[in-house]
Design an enzyme around this catalytic site. Structure first.
Site, PDB file in Angstrom:
ATOM      1  N   GLY A 104     -11.753  11.191   3.030  1.00 10.44           N
ATOM      2  CA  GLY A 104     -10.391  10.530   3.107  1.00 10.44           C
ATOM      3  C   GLY A 104     -10.577   9.480   2.075  1.00 10.44           C
ATOM      4  N   SER A 105      -9.892   8.411   2.509  1.00 10.39           N
ATOM      5  CA  SER A 105      -9.660   7.160   1.381  1.00 10.39           C
ATOM      6  C   SER A 105     -10.818   6.441   1.054  1.00 10.39           C
ATOM      7  CB  SER A 105      -8.790   6.247   1.926  1.00 10.39           C
ATOM      8  OG  SER A 105      -7.372   6.793   2.004  1.00 10.39           O
ATOM      9  N   THR A 106     -11.877   6.689   1.905  1.00 15.13           N
ATOM     10  CA  THR A 106     -13.367   5.944   1.518  1.00 15.13           C
ATOM     11  C   THR A 106     -13.834   6.667   0.345  1.00 15.13           C
ATOM     12  OG1 THR A 106     -14.368   7.470   2.890  1.00 15.13           O
ATOM     13  CG2 THR A 106     -13.855   5.378   3.783  1.00 15.13           C
TER      14      THR A 106
END
Length: 678
Positions: free
Chosen positions: A390-392
């Protein structure tokens, strides 16, 4: 008066033929003459006289005449009552003729007897030759197997300790219980079974099978028996039952770091974790000794020539810190219970050395009683489970566009809620009106649409190369079994729209340690130090051999890494997605991740749940530690990384900074522009 002998007809008393003289019958020269045949008997028919008055052999007529003219005497026939004259007397019974016995030649009989004896002796001699020559090797081997036994001399398994020498896995003295089936009478078997089975926790049927093996002199019944329990076994004085020294594995901290350490199974082999992957080094080399078993079942050593000593295993010294591991494990276990997540993990890493200071996961298990837990918990999900970050993952896209796309933290982007590329529509996690954000603001607010817009300034091949440089698609090789390399296909296999979700962390998968290493690289000035778990090995004499130095390589420039650190501090600001990750007195940088999980039922994201994560480092202006938290499918409360994972980061990082005695820097955080001004 005895009856007369049988003679010729008419004779009152026949003469007896004298016995034949063998010598008189021989002719000169040794030949035997045949005697003359006796005269033929008269064919005259005789009547049967009384046995008392008429001699045997008289004719019927003579007997009748003699009976009429002879005066009555004792024994004569008397008239019957009523005047009827008596009948004629019965003749006497003839005796069976005697067959003359001819004694054979004794020399022949002696020769026949000797021949029989010689034949029997030849059979014995042949069997003796067969046993001592033809089949001697086989019988010698059988005799040795009955008399001699090879006894294994177990090696002392090496200990596993943390970085400060605290034992995480250790070897202690124990006993093995064995049986000599030949010494156990059939009538005693049931007593042995009923005594040992409940005492050692064994299946009675298995015990009966072992002690009933025919021809065996040595069979193991149980391993790793505690010495006090072994003394109770010997106190029963069961026939054919004994014990011998060996070792057993103990884990003094129960479930602490169980997913990393693993366990040793009942056969003495590593069953999971480092106990499995490093089994050869830890186990050493077992030895053996030949012993002779006396008829009483006692073991008699055969001497030094019949013995190979065991070689003890080498221990492992890990990079883990026991107290920090305990805190991390306690925090993630509590959070998994609160959120109802399927599992969770925490990683604490030294950004400069790549050393892993804590690897905690939940739910865990007690390796002392591993059989009571599910096999899916035996190995660590930190390396075993792949997930979409995801956004990491956006920090990699950010590094690529800043180095190759001419983007700076202040580069403005017009960011709507959703955007369409080809036949797919992408949108942000929260509905919002069209915004004018800086690139630092795109990262701080974790905008998927803004990240797509920035990624279009580089090629998909460039994006792939940066993902590979940060360690995606390859194992970390820290020594834990079952590690997944994740999934990262080359651009040649990407569809027309794959580059867009990959830029914000979907359609690509990693394990938790790979993602933690990305943030350690940024915190370390763009230098990737390979994660490492093993400091070195220890010998039985206490000697220490350090492990090889981890690989180091420059992934991004120090300037890009510094700019990314400043941008990631905006994530923990009030305008960012993770204000709950802030630590009083310290500057904290990091990134949240909230990724959808693929539902295997439909192959889509609908109904699959979420992965909530947060990865960050501190102090942000002088990074020393990275902490990453991952929660798989939290069911209670918020599923966003800033809410579910960031609080765990704060608790563990605060404890780690204190444990490592890292003081606050005291510097002021930079001003991060979130919104662009025209």
């Amino acid at each position: 008066m005895p009856p007369p002998r049988k003679g010729e007809p008419g004779d009152a008393v026949p003469k007896r033929t004298p016995p034949r003289d063998r010598n008189k019958d021989r002719e000169p020269g040794g030949k035997t003459t045949k005697p003359a045949k006796p005269a033929a008997r008269t064919a005259t028919r005789t009547t049967r006289p009384s046995s008392k008055s008429v001699p045997k052999g008289t004719a019927k007529g003579a007997a009748k005449g003699a009976a009429k003219g002879a005066p009555k005497a004792d024994g004569a026939a008397r008239p019957r009552k009523g005047g009827r004259p008596p009948g004629p007397p019965r003749p006497p019974k003839r005796p069976r003729p005697r067959i003359p016995f001819h004694r054979r030649d004794p020399i022949k009989r002696l020769n026949a007897g000797l021949l029989v004896v010689a034949f029997v002796l030849s059979l014995f001699a042949g069997r003796l030759v067969q046993l001592q020559t033809i089949e001697s090797a086989a019988y010698t081997e059988r005799a040795k197997r009955q008399r001699l036994q090879d006894i294994e001399l177990p090696a002392v398994r090496g200990d596993i300790t943390d970085a400060q020498g605290n034992a995480l896995a250790m070897t202690v003295e124990a006993r093995a219980v064995f049986a000599d089936p030949l010494m156990i009478e059939p009538k005693d078997r049931q007593k042995v079974v009923s005594t040992l089975a409940p005492m050692l926790g064994l299946d009675p049927a298995d015990v009966m099978k072992v002690i009933s093996k025919p021809g065996s002199r040595f069979e193991y019944l149980a391993h790793g028996v505690r010495p006090d329990r072994a003394r109770l076994v010997l106190a029963e004085k069961l026939p054919g039952i004994g014990t011998k020294p060996e070792y057993r594995r103990e884990y003094p901290n129960d479930d602490l770091a169980a997913g990393v350490i693993g366990f040793v199974n009942a056969e003495g082999e590593g069953g999971a974790g480092l106990e499995y992957s490093m089994n050869k080094q830890l186990a050493g080399r077992p030895g053996w000794q030949k012993v002779e078993i006396s008829p009483e079942g006692q073991h008699i050593p055969m001497g030094e020539a019949q013995k190979r000593p065991s070689v003890p295993g080498r221990g492992l010294r890990l990079t883990l810190l026991r107290d920090l591991q305990f805190k991390a494990q306690e925090a993630i276990e509590e959070r998994v219970r609160e959120t109802g997540a399927r599992n969770g993990s925490v990683i604490v890493m030294d950004v400069r050395t790549g050393q892993l200071l804590a690897l905690a996961s939940a739910p865990g298990y007690d390796p002392n009683e591993y059989g009571r837990s599910s096999q899916k918990h035996w190995n660590s999900p930190i390396v075993r489970e792949a997930y979409e970050p995801g956004s990491t993952n956006k920090v990699i896209t950010a590094a690529a566009v800043m180095e190759k796309g001419g983007v700076t933290p202040d580069t403005p982007f017009t960011v709507p809620y959703s955007i369409t590329r080809y036949d797919r529509t992408f949108h942000d996690s929260h509905h919002h009106p069209t915004q004018r954000l800086t690139f630092a603001g795109v990262l701080a607010t974790s905008s998927n649409v803004g990240t797509i817009l920035a990624s279009e300034r580089i090629s998909q091949q460039t994006l792939y190369q940066f993902l590979r440089a940060f360690g995606f698609g390859e194992k970390t090789d820290i020594g834990l079994p079952g590690e997944t390399p994740g999934q990262l296909s080359p651009p040649s296999k990407w569809s027309g729209t794959d580059r867009y979700p990959i830029s914000f962390g979907q359609t690509v998968s990693v394990n938790a340690l790979q993602m933690a290493s990305v943030y350690a690289t940024i915190a370390n000035g763009g230098v990737r130090v390979a994660p490492n778990l093993i400091l070195g090995s220890t010998g039985g004499d206490g000697s220490f051999t350090p492990a090889a130095a981890p690989e180091r390589r420059q992934v991004i420039s120090a300037d890009t890494a510094r700019k990314l650190r400043d941008m990631l501090e905006g994530v923990t600001s009030k305008e960012g997605t993770a204000p709950k990750a802030r630590i009083k007195g310290y500057r904290v940088a990091g990134k949240t991740g909230t990724a959808e999980i693929v539902n295997p039922a439909c192959g889509c994201y609908r109904g699959g749940g979420y992965t909530a994560s947060f990865a960050g480092f501190a102090p942000a202006d002088d990074p020393q530690l990275v902490v990453q938290v991952v929660l798989q499918d939290p069911r209670r409360g918020s599923h966003y990384g800033g809410d579910a994972a960031a609080p765990v980061f704060r608790d563990v990082m605060s404890f780690a900074l204190q444990t490592r005695k890292i003081p606050p820097t005291g510097s002021k955080p930079p001003t991060v522009k979130i919104y662009a001004r025209d």
